[in-house]
Scaffold this motif. Structure first.
Motif, mmCIF file in Angstrom:
data_model
loop_
_atom_site.group_PDB
_atom_site.id
_atom_site.type_symbol
_atom_site.label_atom_id
_atom_site.label_comp_id
_atom_site.label_asym_id
_atom_site.label_seq_id
_atom_site.Cartn_x
_atom_site.Cartn_y
_atom_site.Cartn_z
ATOM 1 N N GLY A 359 0.840 -1.199 0.000
ATOM 2 C CA GLY A 359 0.000 0.000 0.000
ATOM 3 C C GLY A 359 0.871 1.243 0.000
ATOM 4 O O GLY A 359 2.097 1.169 -0.180
ATOM 5 N N GLU A 360 0.239 2.371 0.186
ATOM 6 C CA GLU A 360 0.999 3.613 0.240
ATOM 7 C C GLU A 360 1.521 3.791 1.668
ATOM 8 O O GLU A 360 0.818 3.477 2.625
ATOM 9 C CB GLU A 360 0.062 4.771 -0.123
ATOM 10 C CG GLU A 360 0.746 5.854 -0.902
ATOM 11 C CD GLU A 360 -0.249 6.893 -1.413
ATOM 12 O OE1 GLU A 360 -0.957 7.489 -0.569
ATOM 13 O OE2 GLU A 360 -0.321 7.096 -2.633
ATOM 14 N N ILE A 361 2.745 4.271 1.776
ATOM 15 C CA ILE A 361 3.326 4.425 3.123
ATOM 16 C C ILE A 361 2.588 5.539 3.892
ATOM 17 O O ILE A 361 2.286 6.598 3.322
ATOM 18 C CB ILE A 361 4.825 4.777 3.038
ATOM 19 C CG1 ILE A 361 5.593 3.653 2.320
ATOM 20 C CG2 ILE A 361 5.427 5.023 4.419
ATOM 21 C CD1 ILE A 361 7.035 3.994 2.037
ATOM 22 N N PHE A 362 2.350 5.294 5.128
ATOM 23 C CA PHE A 362 1.819 6.317 6.039
ATOM 24 C C PHE A 362 3.007 7.228 6.395
ATOM 25 O O PHE A 362 3.727 7.015 7.354
ATOM 26 C CB PHE A 362 1.255 5.610 7.281
ATOM 27 C CG PHE A 362 0.780 6.541 8.369
ATOM 28 C CD1 PHE A 362 0.168 7.762 8.077
ATOM 29 C CD2 PHE A 362 0.940 6.180 9.702
ATOM 30 C CE1 PHE A 362 -0.270 8.602 9.102
ATOM 31 C CE2 PHE A 362 0.511 7.019 10.726
ATOM 32 C CZ PHE A 362 -0.102 8.231 10.424
ATOM 33 N N CYS A 363 3.215 8.232 5.524
ATOM 34 C CA CYS A 363 4.463 9.007 5.572
ATOM 35 C C CYS A 363 4.644 9.769 6.873
ATOM 36 O O CYS A 363 5.715 9.737 7.470
ATOM 37 C CB CYS A 363 4.529 9.969 4.401
ATOM 38 S SG CYS A 363 4.876 9.119 2.858
ATOM 39 N N ARG A 419 14.764 4.072 6.958
ATOM 40 C CA ARG A 419 13.570 3.916 7.798
ATOM 41 C C ARG A 419 13.072 2.465 7.840
ATOM 42 O O ARG A 419 12.017 2.183 8.387
ATOM 43 C CB ARG A 419 12.420 4.798 7.271
ATOM 44 C CG ARG A 419 12.700 6.272 7.342
ATOM 45 C CD ARG A 419 12.433 6.813 8.756
ATOM 46 N NE ARG A 419 12.395 8.251 8.746
ATOM 47 C CZ ARG A 419 13.460 9.050 8.882
ATOM 48 N NH1 ARG A 419 14.653 8.530 9.072
ATOM 49 N NH2 ARG A 419 13.313 10.359 8.830
ATOM 50 N N GLY A 420 13.798 1.559 7.174
ATOM 51 C CA GLY A 420 13.404 0.146 7.175
ATOM 52 C C GLY A 420 12.198 -0.129 6.287
ATOM 53 O O GLY A 420 11.525 -1.150 6.446
ATOM 54 N N LEU A 421 11.931 0.752 5.332
ATOM 55 C CA LEU A 421 10.761 0.583 4.469
ATOM 56 C C LEU A 421 11.110 -0.021 3.112
ATOM 57 O O LEU A 421 10.232 -0.416 2.354
ATOM 58 C CB LEU A 421 10.079 1.939 4.270
ATOM 59 C CG LEU A 421 9.421 2.493 5.538
ATOM 60 C CD1 LEU A 421 9.152 3.989 5.394
ATOM 61 C CD2 LEU A 421 8.127 1.735 5.832
ATOM 62 N N ALA A 422 12.385 -0.049 2.794
ATOM 63 C CA ALA A 422 12.816 -0.614 1.510
ATOM 64 C C ALA A 422 14.184 -1.257 1.684
ATOM 65 O O ALA A 422 14.916 -0.951 2.619
ATOM 66 C CB ALA A 422 12.878 0.482 0.450
ATOM 67 N N ASP A 423 14.479 -2.140 0.741
ATOM 68 C CA ASP A 423 15.753 -2.846 0.735
ATOM 69 C C ASP A 423 16.383 -2.686 -0.638
ATOM 70 O O ASP A 423 15.672 -2.476 -1.615
ATOM 71 C CB ASP A 423 15.485 -4.340 0.963
ATOM 72 C CG ASP A 423 16.254 -4.857 2.153
ATOM 73 O OD1 ASP A 423 17.194 -4.153 2.591
ATOM 74 O OD2 ASP A 423 15.903 -5.953 2.625
ATOM 75 N N LEU A 424 17.694 -2.844 -0.711
ATOM 76 C CA LEU A 424 18.378 -2.781 -2.001
ATOM 77 C C LEU A 424 18.811 -4.187 -2.378
ATOM 78 O O LEU A 424 19.217 -4.967 -1.518
ATOM 79 C CB LEU A 424 19.603 -1.863 -1.900
ATOM 80 C CG LEU A 424 19.266 -0.407 -1.568
ATOM 81 C CD1 LEU A 424 20.526 0.369 -1.219
ATOM 82 C CD2 LEU A 424 18.543 0.247 -2.745
#
Ligand SMILES: [Zn+2]
Length: 436
Positions: A359-363, A419-424
């Motif tokens: 979903g969309e991140i709760f920014c 922020r731990g929301l994505a990985d490379l």
């Protein structure tokens, strides 16, 4: 750190022909700057459809008037005898002589760089102003050159990274007594190698090749076929110390990751840089890497007059005795070094971005909110980047899709990673549901 200009000043005037003592001397000197393996390929060695040429030496070369006045002498400048000229000695009529005399198209007082590696002939190069003064009936020509078995040499600097996937850097060293093309690319390449060797955390392995143009690349590639599948990209370096803006020439595969990465990274590195398609700036060794059966996406970086129709394109003095260290300065070389290192930094960072969210991140909840009232562009960009994080796009893909710089995309991506929301990931890792 020895200044790049020092190295150029020391080596530029050597008669650095394809296979020659002058070339070998320059390469041996460069091998004292960085750890270098020198590959040797003997005269006659088959290299795919090519063969290694003979070693060429010019012992003497001059043009005299019949009353003994010396008109040109190779002792004054290595360019006076055509590179790989046949030997010739004799008295010739003016008519016989003229077709063997070469001048520069646009610089009447310059000696042109002329080479006849495979089309055998004898020849002298001289300023147009001197040629125009030749009104006598007869002249005496002495060209004492030797063709003999030798070895073509390719210098390789290996910079190991964690991966065996390899990024190729290349510069040629075979332009006798010329500074910007080609000693400037060599000097920058050596400094890039030093900087990479000092970094301990490289993902990719890098190889810098210093070679004689074309045949050097073919010799190396044809003798390292096992490495070719690991070559994931490349950058050719030349014409780097003059005042013109940078030109990034894309590869034969303009959609490749190196093309996307460098194409989106260059604008922030050098805002005046131009970009052009494959073979639209200048032709060098990248041709051999991009060629059939090799197909390494190799781009090139150089500094050229932006208008290709300019009479002195790519720069005033190109392929002539006017290409001296006076055209160059340390600051321009330093900018080129920084540009190459900046491109390679982007290349190291260019990974697939995998969303760890759905979903969309709760920014605002994750403290990455950009207010759309005060910073509408930043707000939109954040959302445009976020919605593209699905494990199938690299940072460069996102930058190209959104027409923003690599660095702008990287800033947002690295914030989300933090922020731990994505990985490379080095490989694609699609996260979208598969539907039949
Ligand atoms: Zn050239």
């Amino acid at each position: 750190m020895a200044a790049m200009m020092d190295l150029i000043n020391e080596l530029w005037f050597l008669p650095r022909n394809l296979v020659s003592d002058g070339y070998d001397q320059a390469l041996a000197r460069l091998a004292r700057e960085v750890p270098m393996t020198i590959h040797e390929y003997p005269t006659g060695e088959p290299c795919w459809t090519w063969k290694v040429p003979e070693k060429w030496t010019c012992d003497e070369g001059f043009l005299d008037s019949m009353d003994g006045r010396r008109i040109v002498d190779v002792k004054d400048h290595p360019l006076h005898v055509v590179s790989y000229s046949l030997p010739f000695e004799g008295v010739v009529s003016r008519e016989e002589l003229l077709p063997h005399l070469h001048t520069h198209k646009t610089l009447p007082d310059a000696i042109p760089f002329v080479f006849k590696y495979y089309e055998r002939d004898w020849g002298l190069s001289l300023p147009q102003t001197v040629k125009s003064s030749l009104t006598d009936e007869q002249y005496r020509v002495v060209i004492r050159t030797r063709f003999e078995p030798g070895t073509l040499k390719v210098g390789e600097v290996l910079i190991p990274g964690r991966s065996s996937q390899c990024f190729m850097l290349a510069a040629h060293l075979c332009h006798p007594a010329l500074a910007n093309d080609d000693m400037s690319g060599v000097a920058v390449g050596i400094q890039v190698a030093k900087a990479l060797l000092a970094q301990k955390d490289l993902h990719f392995t890098y190889r810098l090749l210093i070679l004689p143009e074309t045949i050097g690349s073919v010799a190396y590639l044809s003798h390292h076929e096992d490495l070719i599948p690991n070559m994931v990209g490349g950058l050719f370096l030349e014409i780097m110390g003059n005042d013109q803006p940078f030109a990034l020439q894309h590869s034969f595969q303009p959609e490749s990751q190196p093309d996307r990465c460098f194409g989106s990274a260059i604008a922030d590195i050098s805002p005046t840089a131009q970009q052009a398609a494959y073979r639209r700036v200048i032709d060098n060794d990248e041709r051999q890497f991009n060629a059939p059966g090799v197909r390494v996406p190799m781009l090139s970086l150089s500094r050229v007059i932006p208008e290709k129709s300019h009479p002195n394109w790519p720069y005033v003095g190109y392929h002539s005795s006017h290409d001296t260290p006076d055209l160059l300065n340390e600051e321009r070389l330093r900018e080129a070094l920084d540009a190459v290192l900046g491109l390679l930094r982007a290349w190291e960072n260019n990974q697939y971005v995998v969303n760890l969210f759905k979903g969309e991140i709760f920014c605002s909840g994750h403290n990455i909110w950009i207010d759309h009232q005060t910073n509408p562009a930043g707000h939109r960009r954040l959302f445009e980047i976020m919605e593209r994080l699905d494990g199938s796009r690299t940072v460069a893909d996102i930058a190209v899709e959104l027409d923003i710089s690599f660095q702008a995309a990287w800033e947002v991506v690295s914030l989300l990673v933090e922020r731990g929301l994505a990985d490379l990931s080095r490989k694609p890792h699609p996260t979208s549901p598969v539907r039949d």
